[in-house]
Design an enzyme around this catalytic site. Structure first.
Site, PDB file in Angstrom:
ATOM      1  N   ARG A 120      -8.541  -0.124   5.074  1.00  0.00           N
ATOM      2  CA  ARG A 120      -7.709   0.854   4.358  1.00  0.00           C
ATOM      3  C   ARG A 120      -6.430   0.203   3.838  1.00  0.00           C
ATOM      4  O   ARG A 120      -5.848   0.649   2.866  1.00  0.00           O
ATOM      5  CB  ARG A 120      -7.317   2.007   5.301  1.00  0.00           C
ATOM      6  CG  ARG A 120      -8.504   2.798   5.805  1.00  0.00           C
ATOM      7  CD  ARG A 120      -8.081   3.947   6.661  1.00  0.00           C
ATOM      8  NE  ARG A 120      -7.128   4.809   5.952  1.00  0.00           N
ATOM      9  CZ  ARG A 120      -6.768   6.011   6.386  1.00  0.00           C
ATOM     10  NH1 ARG A 120      -7.268   6.471   7.525  1.00  0.00           N
ATOM     11  NH2 ARG A 120      -5.920   6.751   5.725  1.00  0.00           N
ATOM     12  N   LYS A 175       0.845  -1.211   0.000  1.00  0.00           N
ATOM     13  CA  LYS A 175       0.000   0.000   0.000  1.00  0.00           C
ATOM     14  C   LYS A 175       0.876   1.257   0.000  1.00  0.00           C
ATOM     15  O   LYS A 175       0.653   2.186  -0.768  1.00  0.00           O
ATOM     16  CB  LYS A 175      -0.882   0.009   1.237  1.00  0.00           C
ATOM     17  CG  LYS A 175      -1.517   1.355   1.543  1.00  0.00           C
ATOM     18  CD  LYS A 175      -2.380   1.369   2.781  1.00  0.00           C
ATOM     19  CE  LYS A 175      -1.622   1.560   4.062  1.00  0.00           C
ATOM     20  NZ  LYS A 175      -1.336   2.945   4.446  1.00  0.00           N
ATOM     21  N   ASN A 176       1.922   1.270   0.855  1.00  0.00           N
ATOM     22  CA  ASN A 176       2.695   2.496   1.032  1.00  0.00           C
ATOM     23  C   ASN A 176       3.661   2.762  -0.108  1.00  0.00           C
ATOM     24  O   ASN A 176       4.196   3.862  -0.216  1.00  0.00           O
ATOM     25  CB  ASN A 176       3.406   2.477   2.379  1.00  0.00           C
ATOM     26  CG  ASN A 176       2.386   2.597   3.519  1.00  0.00           C
ATOM     27  OD1 ASN A 176       1.217   2.930   3.277  1.00  0.00           O
ATOM     28  ND2 ASN A 176       2.800   2.292   4.734  1.00  0.00           N
ATOM     29  N   CYS A 189      -3.483  12.434  12.909  1.00  0.00           N
ATOM     30  CA  CYS A 189      -4.364  11.257  12.894  1.00  0.00           C
ATOM     31  C   CYS A 189      -4.220  10.598  14.252  1.00  0.00           C
ATOM     32  O   CYS A 189      -3.614  11.130  15.167  1.00  0.00           O
ATOM     33  CB  CYS A 189      -3.987  10.328  11.753  1.00  0.00           C
ATOM     34  SG  CYS A 189      -2.485   9.447  12.083  1.00  0.00           S
ATOM     35  N   ARG A 196       1.898  14.328  13.112  1.00  0.00           N
ATOM     36  CA  ARG A 196       2.364  14.091  11.742  1.00  0.00           C
ATOM     37  C   ARG A 196       2.537  15.369  10.921  1.00  0.00           C
ATOM     38  O   ARG A 196       1.884  15.594   9.917  1.00  0.00           O
ATOM     39  CB  ARG A 196       1.442  13.093  11.052  1.00  0.00           C
ATOM     40  CG  ARG A 196       1.340  11.830  11.881  1.00  0.00           C
ATOM     41  CD  ARG A 196       0.563  10.744  11.254  1.00  0.00           C
ATOM     42  NE  ARG A 196       1.318  10.112  10.166  1.00  0.00           N
ATOM     43  CZ  ARG A 196       0.808   9.106   9.446  1.00  0.00           C
ATOM     44  NH1 ARG A 196      -0.394   8.692   9.696  1.00  0.00           N
ATOM     45  NH2 ARG A 196       1.513   8.575   8.480  1.00  0.00           N
ATOM     46  N   ASP A 199       5.077   0.151  11.985  1.00  0.00           N
ATOM     47  CA  ASP A 199       3.794  -0.364  11.482  1.00  0.00           C
ATOM     48  C   ASP A 199       3.552  -1.806  11.897  1.00  0.00           C
ATOM     49  O   ASP A 199       2.492  -2.353  11.624  1.00  0.00           O
ATOM     50  CB  ASP A 199       3.727  -0.259   9.955  1.00  0.00           C
ATOM     51  CG  ASP A 199       3.578   1.176   9.512  1.00  0.00           C
ATOM     52  OD1 ASP A 199       3.727   1.446   8.310  1.00  0.00           O
ATOM     53  OD2 ASP A 199       3.340   2.042  10.379  1.00  0.00           O
TER      54      ASP A 199
END
Ligand code: EPZ
Length: 430
Positions: free
Chosen positions: A397, A22-23, A117, A122, A305
């Site tokens: 997500r 995803k990233n 978030c 961030r 993560d």
């Protein structure tokens, strides 16, 4: 509202195939619009963050055609607007990559400032520092970042921290600047390398990605490309943790074992078996795992993560473990949710002390962010009894077909929308 219902206790056994990162895909989607020719992206993860960013680039006029779940054709030649709307950044923070892409291509970009978030504030000060070093005038007005440049020139940029986002954003803008740019203290994550490799496949001249010094020689323009996204090391690591937590035995396919080394080392340290093959890893665990200490670091250190998922495993370790979160200031919100399942976690600032208990029991819990949600699923699969997990939109997500893949491994998990479906699951799972 969708929920997961889970009956814990089954060891997860079997094979699972990992999707694209995803990233990496998020940075690559925005880099793709920098060419004025079609770009074909394959092995894209079919998750809501990706759909949101594809929506954001089509909203500014790029043409986006999904060939299938995992393949998309993007053409940036039809972009008509350099103003990214607030809705886009609200849906997906990574819309801020459009700053680097649009500034690089059009020398102008207006992107709403991304908010904080659930894991921290961030800021994007390092991104802005890089753009200014390249010659852009950057100001924040009415909630947006407005970046404008007569022209962009090479620069020697030293990041205050190895920021993934800043490295990717600056790398994109520098690709079409005139002259040479050096990014010092650059992030080294595999997804940063993938964005660099993709840009090079479009004709960019980037060297050193994956080390802390990235050198970019500006080029005039970028051209068409066909590219396949790198496997998702965090999705892979999440299934590795699920094997450990449920005392299972899972072959995780379509991975690059080197990317998983920090995770593998920690799982072996707590007594799991991890076997590495060319493009897969096999993780198995028998009894309760041992304790350990974790300190999250930029790659190649233990990934932030993967911090919540490891915490879920350590809740039932033999002995106390300490987790130090050194990347984000608020990444232990899941601790209260795990406590509802019987975990004993004491959070003090950016440190969590986890006292291993015999076992967890099912409970109703709520996901607080993407990786915390995955951690709660892992904990529920290892717990005795039923759990219901709210706010699973966070999980969707970043994890494609999460409950389908877990069920194929023997996990008793189902996505439900109604009380009736809940009762039916409980009745059947008995
Ligand atoms: C990326 O976020 C990932 N997101 C995050 O993954 C991941 O946790 C993070 O990198 C670290 O690996 C994407 O790639 C879309 P950073 P990013 O810039 O780029 C501070 C997930 O679960 N910082 O490396 O935002 C920042 O506050 C997500 O998939 C500044 O102070 O992370 C943080 O403390 C969650 N100023 C630290 O650096 C800046 O200008 C690292 O952030 C930029 C960052």
């Amino acid at each position: 509202m969708e929920q997961y219902v889970i009956k814990g206790g089954n060891p997860l056994v079997g094979e699972v195939t990992i999707g694209g990162a995803k990233n990496a895909a998020l940075g690559i989607i925005t880099a793709a619009i920098m060419a004025d020719e079609p770009v074909l992206l394959e092995n894209m993860p079919d998750v809501s963050d990706i759909s949101a960013l594809l929506g954001a680039v089509s909203n500014i006029g790029a043409s986006v055609t999904k060939r299938d779940r995992h393949t998309v054709l993007i053409n940036g030649s039809t972009i008509s607007d350099i103003n990214v709307e607030y809705e886009s950044i609200k849906k997906i923070r990574a819309s801020y990559y459009l700053l680097g892409a649009l500034l690089g291509k059009f020398k102008r970009a207006v992107v709403p400032l991304p908010g904080g978030c659930n894991i921290g504030s961030r800021p994007i000060d390092q991104h802005i520092k890089g753009f200014e070093a390249l010659g852009a005038d950057v100001k924040i007005q009415y909630g947006s970042v407005i970046a404008v440049a007569e022209n962009l020139h090479g620069a020697h940029i030293y990041l205050d921290m190895a920021s993934v986002g800043a490295t990717i954003n600056i790398m994109m803008a520098a690709t079409l600047a005139s002259g040479n740019t050096i990014i010092e203290n650059a992030a080294r994550e595999p997804h940063v390398v993938d964005v660099a490799n993709f840009l090079n496949s479009m004709g960019a001249n980037i060297k050193g990605a994956g080390t802390e010094v990235i050198r970019i020689k500006g080029v005039e323009k970028l051209h068409r490309s066909e590219y396949s996204i790198v496997p998702d090391m965090i999705e892979a690591g999440t299934y590795m943790m699920a094997a450990a937590a449920t005392k299972g035995d899972i072959l995780i396919k379509n991975v690059i074992p080197k990317h998983l080394e920090a995770i593998t080392a920690k799982l072996q340290e707590i007594g799991c078996q991890v076997e590495e093959f060319d493009d897969s890893v096999r993780v198995s665990a028998k009894g309760r795992v041992g304790r350990t200490n974790i300190k999250t670091q930029p790659y190649p250190g233990y990934p932030t993560d993967m911090q919540p998922q490891m915490a879920a495993v350590l809740t039932t370790a033999v002995g106390p473990s300490i987790i130090t979160e050194s990347i984000f200031e608020n990444r232990f919100k899941y601790a209260d949710e795990l406590a509802r399942m019987g975990a004993r976690i004491k959070v003090e600032g950016t440190t969590a002390i986890i006292e291993g208990v015999e076992g967890l029991t099912g409970a109703r819990v709520s996901a607080t962010d993407l990786r915390a949600g995955a951690a709660l699923v892992i904990a529920a699969l290892s717990a005795e009894g039923f759990s219901v997990i709210d706010e699973i939109g966070y999980i969707q997500r970043g994890y494609e077909d999460f409950e389908v893949k877990l069920a194929s491994l023997g996990g008793q998990i189902k996505k439900i929308r109604t009380e009736r479906e809940l009762q039916r699951f409980i009745f059947r799972a008995g």
